[in-house]
Structures are given as C-alpha cells and as structure tokens.
Motif scaffolding. Structure first.
Motif, PDB file in Angstrom:
ATOM      1  N   SER A 118     -11.776   3.307   6.697  1.00 17.80           N
ATOM      2  CA  SER A 118     -10.630   2.838   6.318  1.00 17.80           C
ATOM      3  C   SER A 118      -9.843   1.901   7.434  1.00 17.80           C
ATOM      4  CB  SER A 118      -9.822   4.236   6.098  1.00 17.80           C
ATOM      5  OG  SER A 118      -9.650   4.895   7.162  1.00 17.80           O
ATOM      6  N   PRO A 119      -9.962   0.631   7.310  1.00 19.49           N
ATOM      7  CA  PRO A 119      -9.502  -0.284   8.143  1.00 19.49           C
ATOM      8  C   PRO A 119      -8.490  -0.021   8.935  1.00 19.49           C
ATOM      9  CG  PRO A 119     -10.570  -1.193   6.721  1.00 19.49           C
ATOM     10  CD  PRO A 119     -10.575  -0.047   5.833  1.00 19.49           C
ATOM     11  N   LEU A 120      -7.257   0.394   8.416  1.00 14.94           N
ATOM     12  CA  LEU A 120      -6.006   0.585   8.992  1.00 14.94           C
ATOM     13  C   LEU A 120      -5.252   1.880   8.466  1.00 14.94           C
ATOM     14  CD1 LEU A 120      -4.746  -0.961  11.227  1.00 14.94           C
ATOM     15  CD2 LEU A 120      -3.351  -2.291   9.482  1.00 14.94           C
ATOM     16  N   SER A 121      -4.945   2.805   9.088  1.00 17.82           N
ATOM     17  CA  SER A 121      -3.976   4.052   8.884  1.00 17.82           C
ATOM     18  C   SER A 121      -2.969   4.078   9.727  1.00 17.82           C
ATOM     19  CB  SER A 121      -5.017   5.074   8.766  1.00 17.82           C
ATOM     20  OG  SER A 121      -4.318   6.364   8.306  1.00 17.82           O
ATOM     21  N   VAL A 122      -1.766   4.575   9.291  1.00 11.86           N
ATOM     22  CA  VAL A 122      -0.671   4.927  10.098  1.00 11.86           C
ATOM     23  C   VAL A 122      -0.244   6.238   9.900  1.00 11.86           C
ATOM     24  CG1 VAL A 122       1.860   4.151  10.415  1.00 11.86           C
ATOM     25  CG2 VAL A 122       0.353   2.578   9.830  1.00 11.86           C
ATOM     26  N   THR A 123      -0.206   7.151  10.791  1.00 11.26           N
ATOM     27  CA  THR A 123       0.121   8.581  10.830  1.00 11.26           C
ATOM     28  C   THR A 123       1.555   8.729  11.608  1.00 11.26           C
ATOM     29  OG1 THR A 123      -2.168   8.880  10.819  1.00 11.26           O
ATOM     30  CG2 THR A 123      -0.806  10.783  11.396  1.00 11.26           C
ATOM     31  N   TYR A 153       0.912  -1.111  -0.196  1.00  6.82           N
ATOM     32  CA  TYR A 153      -0.035  -0.027   0.110  1.00  6.82           C
ATOM     33  C   TYR A 153       0.847   1.193  -0.170  1.00  6.82           C
ATOM     34  CZ  TYR A 153      -3.173  -3.801   1.439  1.00  6.82           C
ATOM     35  OH  TYR A 153      -3.799  -4.829   1.689  1.00  6.82           O
ATOM     36  N   SER A 154       0.761   2.158  -0.835  1.00  5.52           N
ATOM     37  CA  SER A 154       1.333   3.138  -1.115  1.00  5.52           C
ATOM     38  C   SER A 154       1.101   4.270  -0.132  1.00  5.52           C
ATOM     39  CB  SER A 154       1.325   4.065  -2.684  1.00  5.52           C
ATOM     40  OG  SER A 154      -0.100   4.267  -2.724  1.00  5.52           O
ATOM     41  N   GLY A 155       1.995   4.787   0.522  1.00  5.68           N
ATOM     42  CA  GLY A 155       1.521   6.044   1.708  1.00  5.68           C
ATOM     43  C   GLY A 155       1.428   5.223   2.737  1.00  5.68           C
ATOM     44  N   SER A 156       0.803   5.811   3.833  1.00  4.93           N
ATOM     45  CA  SER A 156       0.450   5.233   5.063  1.00  4.93           C
ATOM     46  C   SER A 156      -0.912   4.666   5.344  1.00  4.93           C
ATOM     47  CB  SER A 156       0.590   6.289   6.232  1.00  4.93           C
ATOM     48  OG  SER A 156      -0.247   7.452   6.185  1.00  4.93           O
ATOM     49  N   GLN A 157      -1.844   4.786   4.532  1.00  9.89           N
ATOM     50  CA  GLN A 157      -3.126   4.496   4.270  1.00  9.89           C
ATOM     51  C   GLN A 157      -3.412   2.971   3.767  1.00  9.89           C
ATOM     52  OE1 GLN A 157      -5.248   6.758   5.465  1.00  9.89           O
ATOM     53  NE2 GLN A 157      -7.211   5.575   5.321  1.00  9.89           N
ATOM     54  N   LEU A 205       1.649   6.647  14.816  1.00  9.15           N
ATOM     55  CA  LEU A 205       0.463   6.363  15.466  1.00  9.15           C
ATOM     56  C   LEU A 205      -0.590   5.317  14.317  1.00  9.15           C
ATOM     57  CD1 LEU A 205      -1.293   6.643  18.173  1.00  9.15           C
ATOM     58  CD2 LEU A 205      -2.396   8.594  16.949  1.00  9.15           C
ATOM     59  N   MET A 206      -1.038   4.110  14.913  1.00 12.19           N
ATOM     60  CA  MET A 206      -1.978   3.290  14.104  1.00 12.19           C
ATOM     61  C   MET A 206      -3.357   3.671  14.539  1.00 12.19           C
ATOM     62  SD  MET A 206      -3.560   0.219  14.584  1.00 12.19           S
ATOM     63  CE  MET A 206      -2.775  -0.812  15.516  1.00 12.19           C
ATOM     64  N   SER A 207      -4.265   3.662  13.462  1.00  9.40           N
ATOM     65  CA  SER A 207      -5.574   4.025  13.822  1.00  9.40           C
ATOM     66  C   SER A 207      -6.390   3.160  12.829  1.00  9.40           C
ATOM     67  CB  SER A 207      -5.951   5.504  13.788  1.00  9.40           C
ATOM     68  OG  SER A 207      -5.751   5.796  12.281  1.00  9.40           O
ATOM     69  N   SER A 208      -7.813   2.935  13.269  1.00 12.18           N
ATOM     70  CA  SER A 208      -8.759   2.211  12.437  1.00 12.18           C
ATOM     71  C   SER A 208     -10.047   2.973  12.626  1.00 12.18           C
ATOM     72  CB  SER A 208      -8.744   0.639  12.806  1.00 12.18           C
ATOM     73  OG  SER A 208      -9.801   0.167  11.845  1.00 12.18           O
TER      74      SER A 208
END
Length: 405
Positions: free
Chosen positions: A331-336, A11-15, A324-327
């Motif tokens: 969008s099931p999984l995102s990393v910021t 997955y490109s980027g953090s999303q 920071l990982m969030s859900s």
C-alpha cells in the motif's frame, strides 16, 4: 521534457492505494495562505515503469485534511524518462524539496499560479549537478545544512542555500543505509548497508569523533536518529538482534556511552522516524506493524497493525506530529492518526480557571437567593428588627445645644 498533470482522485479514509510503490516521500511543512490547522501536504516520488533499458517516474503532491481524514492527490509531475527517483529531502521551513535522480538533484517548490502544483525551481544547484544517485538526504533541523549520502558511500554536507561544501568524505564505505544531522547541526551520523558500525563525524572538523560497533556478531545496526527535544542529547540506533527481535539502542552524546537497548519487535525494524518536537519515535517492521514510542519513558504508546501487510519502507511525522505517514510495497501511502490524549495548552488552562471562577460566582449567587432566612439577610431600610432613631439618639427636642447627657 517533464510534464505536469492534475489529478482529481480522492481517497476515502486515510489509506491511499496504487499500483506503483513509493520510492520516497515526506511532509511539506506548510504552504502560504493555507489553512494550516486543517490541511497538510505530502510530496512523494514513485517509479511508474521500469525496464532494462528505461524507467519513468513521477512526483505527486497530496493534501491531507485533518478534519475528514482524507488524503487527496492535488498534482502529478512527470519526470524525464530515465531519471529514476532515489530520495527526497524537504526543507523544514518550506524552502522546497530536493529530489535525487539517477544523475543529479533538482529543487521543487510549491506554486499556485493555476492551482496548487509542483514546479522546478530556478535556483542554481550546480554543486549537485552530475553528483550521481543519492540514496540518503536530510536537512538539518534549522534548514541551514543539507547532508547527502551517495550510492558509493560518498558523504557530503552543504551549507544551504549557498551550497558551499562544508564536509566531503569521498572514501566510500559502500552503500549507505541511513544518515542524520544532530539538532545543533554539529554532528553527522552514518550507517553503511552492512550495519556493522555507525560513524559519527564532526562536520566542521571533518573528523570521526566516535565509531559505535555492535556488541556482538548477531547484532546489526539499521537506522540512526539524533534526539530533537533539546534537553538531553542522544543518538538512537535501531538494532536487529539475531533470534532476539529488534529494538532501539540509546547513546549519550557527551562520552558516547551506551545507555541501554530496548526490544520493541520480533521482526526487523525497516523504518524509523522522530517527531519534530522530539517527544515521539516511530518504528515500522518487516511484518507491516507500526509502533509509536514515547521517548520520555521509552515505552510503546500506540500500535497499528492494519495499515500494511508487508514491511514498512518509510515513516514520517507531520510537522505538528498529529499524524504519521507510512509506505510499504503493498500500500504505497497510508496516513495514521495518533490516538493520544491531547496535551493542555497554556491558554486552555487559563480558560478553565476563568470558567471555574465564574461558575463558582454563579453558584454562590443562586445559593444565596434561594437559601433559608438564616442566610438571606434582610437588606431593606424598613427592617422589622430595626430600632427607631429615638431609641439611639433620643428625641431631637431634648437637645438644647448644651452638654449632652
């Protein structure tokens, strides 16, 4: 039977996008022989199909590249049909991931026999067999205790890895919304789904030491976290105040007095996390906004509005706190990444001081070599202004060994 399959999706980027929502997810501390400075790992669980008669799900292992900001799926482990994923607790020292299903719990470890993958552990988890769905699970900071909260409100604390039962409170208060263990492993905080109060238990004595109630009927408690910086013991509770937004309340752990409440969002707070060093808090709200809060000042230092468009269902800091990982449902999984100034390390300060000393010496040398004659002192033996020896000692023949006049 459970099956495993590998995924080459990147997955490109953090999303990270997908069709199925994440039921539970957390960072894995480390993996032996990995480039810890470059890679971090996430284990997530999701329901891939659910109906009135059956449900299927899977555990998925991701690795996150700090340099590229890419989140890639490394391995997918399909779980048995009908075993609905509920929650996950990952040992803070890399001792595996305990996953709660519809009927019992299983322990998974990271293996590398044929590529990085999740494997069911051989460790005997007899006390967790047929325990039922655990809606909340958490390890103590040192990994010596595991706390579980059942769907019926049954609270348990086990010694790890022996799974000796240390605390057992079957008198349920209904579905539990949030539980946490204090930094020293002595206390257990629990908030029921009603949000009307927060119980704090002494684990060793199996007694309630305090019950924190709402200040008024318009307040509801959401999630609880103990402080982790090791300096001042606090209990943080997220609070939704009807018509007044939502924020975080702080209680000291000596007299259990409320120190104050600060509002951070107009929408209800739906997820809550603390960094491993205890310096930062993170909250996600029903509008999909993520806020990073500095504990020392209790002020927002970073706001992320583009990670999600619906309520944030979970948050978790990476082991080093850099991301920071969030859900959420959309969008099931995102990393910021944290957009914060880097803190100076001790070795960096020494390097800076050494650089200043060397730089000063070089500048002095250059200045000395190119300065005017006043500073460029003559150093040769035949200096123009040097007097002859006769002017100081006299002629050598004038000294006959007698008294020197």
């Amino acid at each position: 039977m459970a099956t495993t399959r590998r995924s080459r999706t990147r997955y490109s980027g953090s999303q990270r996008s997908g069709d199925f929502p994440i039921a539970c997810a957390a960072w894995y501390p480390s993996f032996p022989n990995s480039r810890q400075e470059d890679l971090a790992y996430i284990i997530s669980g999701k329901v891939t199909d659910e109906s009135d008669t059956a449900s299927t799900g899977s555990l998925e292992l991701f690795h996150y590249d700090y340099k590229d900001g890419d989140l890639a799926s490394a391995h997918i482990h399909d779980v048995d049909e009908g075993q609905l994923l509920q929650s996950i607790a990952i040992h803070p020292k890399g001792g595996g991931a305990v996953c709660s299903f519809s009927s019992d719990c299983k322990l998974y470890n990271l293996g590398k026999s044929s590529g990085l993958q999740l494997k069911v552990s051989d460790q005997d988890l007899a006390p967790l067999k047929d325990i039922g769905p655990q809606m909340a699970m958490i390890f103590s900071t040192d990994g010596s205790r595991l706390a579980t909260g059942g769907k019926d409100g049954h609270l348990r604390v086990f010694e790890w890895p022996s799974l000796t039962l240390l605390f057992d409170h079957p008198d349920g208060y209904g579905l539990l919304k949030s539980i946490d263990i204090s930094l020293d492993g002595a206390f257990l905080a629990a908030i029921p789904a009603t949000g009307k109060y927060c119980h704090v238990w002494d684990i060793e004595k199996s007694t309630i030491i305090t019950t924190i109630h709402n200040s008024n009927k318009n307040e509801l408690f959401g999630l609880c976290k103990f402080s982790k910086d090791g300096t001042k013991p606090f209990l943080f509770l997220t609070i939704t105040r009807g018509g007044e937004g939502s924020g975080i309340g702080v209680w000291d752990m000596e007299a259990w007095n409320k120190l104050g409440i600060k509002t951070f969002s107009r929408d209800p707070i739906t997820s809550f996390a603390t960094s491993h060093d205890g310096k930062w808090l993170a909250i996600g709200d029903a509008a999909g906004v993520i806020r990073l809060i500095e504990v020392k000042k209790m002020q927002i230092s970073q706001t992320t509005t583009d990670a999600h468009t619906s309520k944030v269902t979970l948050l978790d800091f990476s082991p080093d706190g850099r991301v920071l990982m969030s859900s959420s449902i959309d969008s099931p999984l995102s990393v910021t990444k944290r957009n914060l100034d880097k803190e100076w390390k001790e070795w960096q300060i020494y390097v800076l001081l050494l650089s200043l000393i060397v730089g000063s010496a070089i500048l002095f040398y250059v200045f000395f070599q190119h300065s005017d004659s006043f500073w460029n002192f003559p150093l040769g033996r035949d200096q123009p202004a040097r007097p002859p020896p006769d002017a100081i000692y006299g002629h050598v023949t004038d000294f006959d060994g007698g008294e020197f006049m």
